[in-house]
Design a protein around this motif. Structure first.
Motif, PDB file in Angstrom:
ATOM      1  N   VAL A  95       4.777 -16.393 -24.126  1.00  0.00           N
ATOM      2  CA  VAL A  95       4.816 -17.627 -23.344  1.00  0.00           C
ATOM      3  C   VAL A  95       5.569 -18.666 -24.171  1.00  0.00           C
ATOM      4  N   VAL A  96       6.683 -19.154 -23.646  1.00  0.00           N
ATOM      5  CA  VAL A  96       7.482 -20.153 -24.350  1.00  0.00           C
ATOM      6  C   VAL A  96       6.931 -21.527 -23.973  1.00  0.00           C
ATOM      7  N   VAL A  97       6.182 -22.108 -24.875  1.00  0.00           N
ATOM      8  CA  VAL A  97       5.472 -23.348 -24.589  1.00  0.00           C
ATOM      9  C   VAL A  97       6.428 -24.480 -24.228  1.00  0.00           C
ATOM     10  N   ASP A  98       7.566 -24.559 -24.891  1.00  0.00           N
ATOM     11  CA  ASP A  98       8.507 -25.654 -24.648  1.00  0.00           C
ATOM     12  C   ASP A  98       9.137 -25.597 -23.260  1.00  0.00           C
ATOM     13  N   GLU A  99       9.021 -24.456 -22.593  1.00  0.00           N
ATOM     14  CA  GLU A  99       9.571 -24.334 -21.245  1.00  0.00           C
ATOM     15  C   GLU A  99       8.577 -24.791 -20.181  1.00  0.00           C
ATOM     16  N   MET A 100       7.394 -25.207 -20.625  1.00  0.00           N
ATOM     17  CA  MET A 100       6.377 -25.690 -19.704  1.00  0.00           C
ATOM     18  C   MET A 100       5.972 -27.104 -20.120  1.00  0.00           C
ATOM     19  N   ILE A 101       5.203 -27.774 -19.280  1.00  0.00           N
ATOM     20  CA  ILE A 101       4.791 -29.144 -19.587  1.00  0.00           C
ATOM     21  C   ILE A 101       3.612 -29.140 -20.554  1.00  0.00           C
ATOM     22  N   GLU A 124      -4.067 -16.037 -16.697  1.00  0.00           N
ATOM     23  CA  GLU A 124      -3.276 -17.071 -16.033  1.00  0.00           C
ATOM     24  C   GLU A 124      -2.926 -18.160 -17.037  1.00  0.00           C
ATOM     25  N   ILE A 125      -1.657 -18.537 -17.036  1.00  0.00           N
ATOM     26  CA  ILE A 125      -1.206 -19.672 -17.824  1.00  0.00           C
ATOM     27  C   ILE A 125      -1.115 -20.856 -16.870  1.00  0.00           C
ATOM     28  N   LEU A 126      -2.130 -21.696 -16.921  1.00  0.00           N
ATOM     29  CA  LEU A 126      -2.194 -22.844 -16.030  1.00  0.00           C
ATOM     30  C   LEU A 126      -1.184 -23.908 -16.455  1.00  0.00           C
ATOM     31  N   GLU A 127      -0.766 -24.690 -15.482  1.00  0.00           N
ATOM     32  CA  GLU A 127       0.171 -25.773 -15.739  1.00  0.00           C
ATOM     33  C   GLU A 127      -0.164 -26.934 -14.796  1.00  0.00           C
ATOM     34  N   SER A 128       0.015 -28.130 -15.276  1.00  0.00           N
ATOM     35  CA  SER A 128      -0.177 -29.309 -14.427  1.00  0.00           C
ATOM     36  C   SER A 128       1.074 -30.154 -14.472  1.00  0.00           C
ATOM     37  N   ARG A 129       1.484 -30.614 -13.314  1.00  0.00           N
ATOM     38  CA  ARG A 129       2.626 -31.509 -13.251  1.00  0.00           C
ATOM     39  C   ARG A 129       2.188 -32.970 -13.405  1.00  0.00           C
ATOM     40  N   PHE A 130       0.908 -33.193 -13.667  1.00  0.00           N
ATOM     41  CA  PHE A 130       0.399 -34.554 -13.808  1.00  0.00           C
ATOM     42  C   PHE A 130       0.254 -34.928 -15.281  1.00  0.00           C
ATOM     43  N   GLN A 131       0.483 -36.167 -15.578  1.00  0.00           N
ATOM     44  CA  GLN A 131       0.477 -36.655 -16.958  1.00  0.00           C
ATOM     45  C   GLN A 131      -0.893 -36.456 -17.601  1.00  0.00           C
ATOM     46  N   MET A 140      -2.481 -24.171 -25.096  1.00  0.00           N
ATOM     47  CA  MET A 140      -1.648 -23.231 -25.838  1.00  0.00           C
ATOM     48  C   MET A 140      -0.739 -23.977 -26.810  1.00  0.00           C
ATOM     49  N   GLU A 141      -0.609 -23.409 -28.006  1.00  0.00           N
ATOM     50  CA  GLU A 141       0.238 -23.993 -29.044  1.00  0.00           C
ATOM     51  C   GLU A 141       1.210 -22.942 -29.566  1.00  0.00           C
ATOM     52  N   PRO A 142       2.456 -23.323 -29.842  1.00  0.00           N
ATOM     53  CA  PRO A 142       3.428 -22.362 -30.368  1.00  0.00           C
ATOM     54  C   PRO A 142       2.910 -21.693 -31.632  1.00  0.00           C
ATOM     55  N   GLY A 143       3.126 -20.370 -31.728  1.00  0.00           N
ATOM     56  CA  GLY A 143       2.713 -19.613 -32.907  1.00  0.00           C
ATOM     57  C   GLY A 143       1.334 -19.010 -32.810  1.00  0.00           C
ATOM     58  N   ASP A 144       0.534 -19.427 -31.841  1.00  0.00           N
ATOM     59  CA  ASP A 144      -0.817 -18.897 -31.717  1.00  0.00           C
ATOM     60  C   ASP A 144      -0.814 -17.548 -31.002  1.00  0.00           C
ATOM     61  N   LEU A 145      -1.788 -16.696 -31.383  1.00  0.00           N
ATOM     62  CA  LEU A 145      -1.977 -15.395 -30.747  1.00  0.00           C
ATOM     63  C   LEU A 145      -3.316 -15.412 -30.027  1.00  0.00           C
ATOM     64  N   MET A 203      -6.075  -7.692 -23.717  1.00  0.00           N
ATOM     65  CA  MET A 203      -4.702  -8.147 -23.578  1.00  0.00           C
ATOM     66  C   MET A 203      -4.400  -9.112 -24.706  1.00  0.00           C
ATOM     67  N   GLU A 204      -3.166  -9.097 -25.178  1.00  0.00           N
ATOM     68  CA  GLU A 204      -2.746 -10.052 -26.201  1.00  0.00           C
ATOM     69  C   GLU A 204      -1.543 -10.850 -25.687  1.00  0.00           C
ATOM     70  N   VAL A 205      -1.606 -12.147 -25.901  1.00  0.00           N
ATOM     71  CA  VAL A 205      -0.544 -13.049 -25.457  1.00  0.00           C
ATOM     72  C   VAL A 205      -0.144 -13.928 -26.632  1.00  0.00           C
ATOM     73  N   ARG A 206       1.139 -13.989 -26.897  1.00  0.00           N
ATOM     74  CA  ARG A 206       1.636 -14.831 -27.987  1.00  0.00           C
ATOM     75  C   ARG A 206       2.381 -16.023 -27.424  1.00  0.00           C
ATOM     76  N   ALA A 207       2.134 -17.164 -28.028  1.00  0.00           N
ATOM     77  CA  ALA A 207       2.845 -18.386 -27.636  1.00  0.00           C
ATOM     78  C   ALA A 207       3.960 -18.674 -28.623  1.00  0.00           C
ATOM     79  N   GLU A 208       5.098 -19.040 -28.126  1.00  0.00           N
ATOM     80  CA  GLU A 208       6.250 -19.365 -28.973  1.00  0.00           C
ATOM     81  C   GLU A 208       6.733 -20.775 -28.669  1.00  0.00           C
TER      82      GLU A 208
END
Length: 261
Positions: free
Chosen positions: A95-101, A138-145, A240-245, A256-261
């Motif tokens: 999951v590329v964190v910078d590509e999401m809010i 599920e990688i949740l996302e919010s478009r709200f501040q 989620m934070e970049p570098g976390d597993l 399941m294993e998911v890595r954040a970048e």
């Protein structure tokens, strides 16, 4: 006073632009009173703009607010639902964190259906119609501040906080599982951060799926053979934070294993 079609289009545009530009906005309810029906109209418009083929690109449905506590918190007497688009399903990729809010991760139990379902539908009907039970992240996302969510209608309009979906490889026959007792633990870099049990999902994860099968009739839709239905978050959502597993360990549905970048 009901919203006009122009007002619904305008609100859908605000959410679409936030999604497209990855720039969060204030909640819609800050300056507009929105009914649940209008919130779904906004959601469907946003989804159709984001998906090239509109609802033809649907691979399934997702549920939210599947606990009474969350429903009471946001002032709605039922779960909420949205679509799962093909383009949001990740295949063995980080999951590329910078590509999401502001992504958050949670575990869910998914149902893959073996037949179309028309209302009325019971929990037993769902179990009989299930081809396989699958683990889902599920990688949740919010478009709200700041993940500010003052109303259920905001969540509904915002694609029910849809972001990304990862489906595990383990497929189990529903008769091999006690869905109420299916547990899951989510660890971050080896430390357990969240746990849950299937019974936390309205007593049985199949129950909100049955509710959805009936509720979809109100929007001229229904559950279809081959679709994935995500029954709602078992665990609390974790930032989620970049570098976390992240390790998501189910009792019987595998790990399941998911890595954040």
């Amino acid at each position: 006073m009901p919203l006009s079609q122009d007002e619904i289009d305008s609100l859908a545009t605000r959410l679409y632009d936030a999604y497209d530009e990855k720039e969060p906005i204030p909640p819609l309810s800050d300056d507009t009173e929105i009914t649940t029906e209008e919130a779904y109209q906004i959601q469907f418009e946003v989804f159709d703009r984001l998906s090239a083929g509109g609802r033809e690109e649907v691979v399934g449905h997702k549920l939210g607010l599947v606990s009474e506590a969350k429903q009471e918190q946001l002032g709605i007497p039922e779960p909420i639902f949205g679509y799962v688009a093909h383009e949001t399903v990740l295949e063995n990729e980080p999951v590329v964190v910078d590509e999401m809010i502001s992504p958050r991760i949670e575990a869910e139990i998914g149902f893959v259906l073996d037949e179309d379902l028309e209302p009325p539908v019971s929990t037993m009907d769902i179990l009989a119609a299930t081809r396989a039970v699958v683990p889902v992240v599920e990688i949740l996302e919010s478009r709200f501040q700041g993940w500010s969510i003052p109303s259920a209608q905001d969540v509904i309009a915002d694609l029910t906080s849809a972001g990304k979906v990862i489906v595990g490889e383990q497929h189990r026959d529903v008769t091999d599982l006690d869905l109420k007792m299916e547990g899951v633990a989510v660890s971050v870099n080896g430390e357990v951060e969240a746990t849950g049990l299937g019974a936390d999902i309205m007593g049985n994860p199949a129950r909100p799926v049955a509710w959805l099968a009936d509720r979809l009739d109100d929007v001229d839709d229904h559950l279809r053979e081959g679709e994935l239905v995500m029954s709602g978050g078992i665990t609390a959502a974790i930032d989620m934070e970049p570098g976390d597993l992240y390790s998501i360990e189910f009792t019987n549905l595998g790990t399941m294993e998911v890595r954040a970048e």
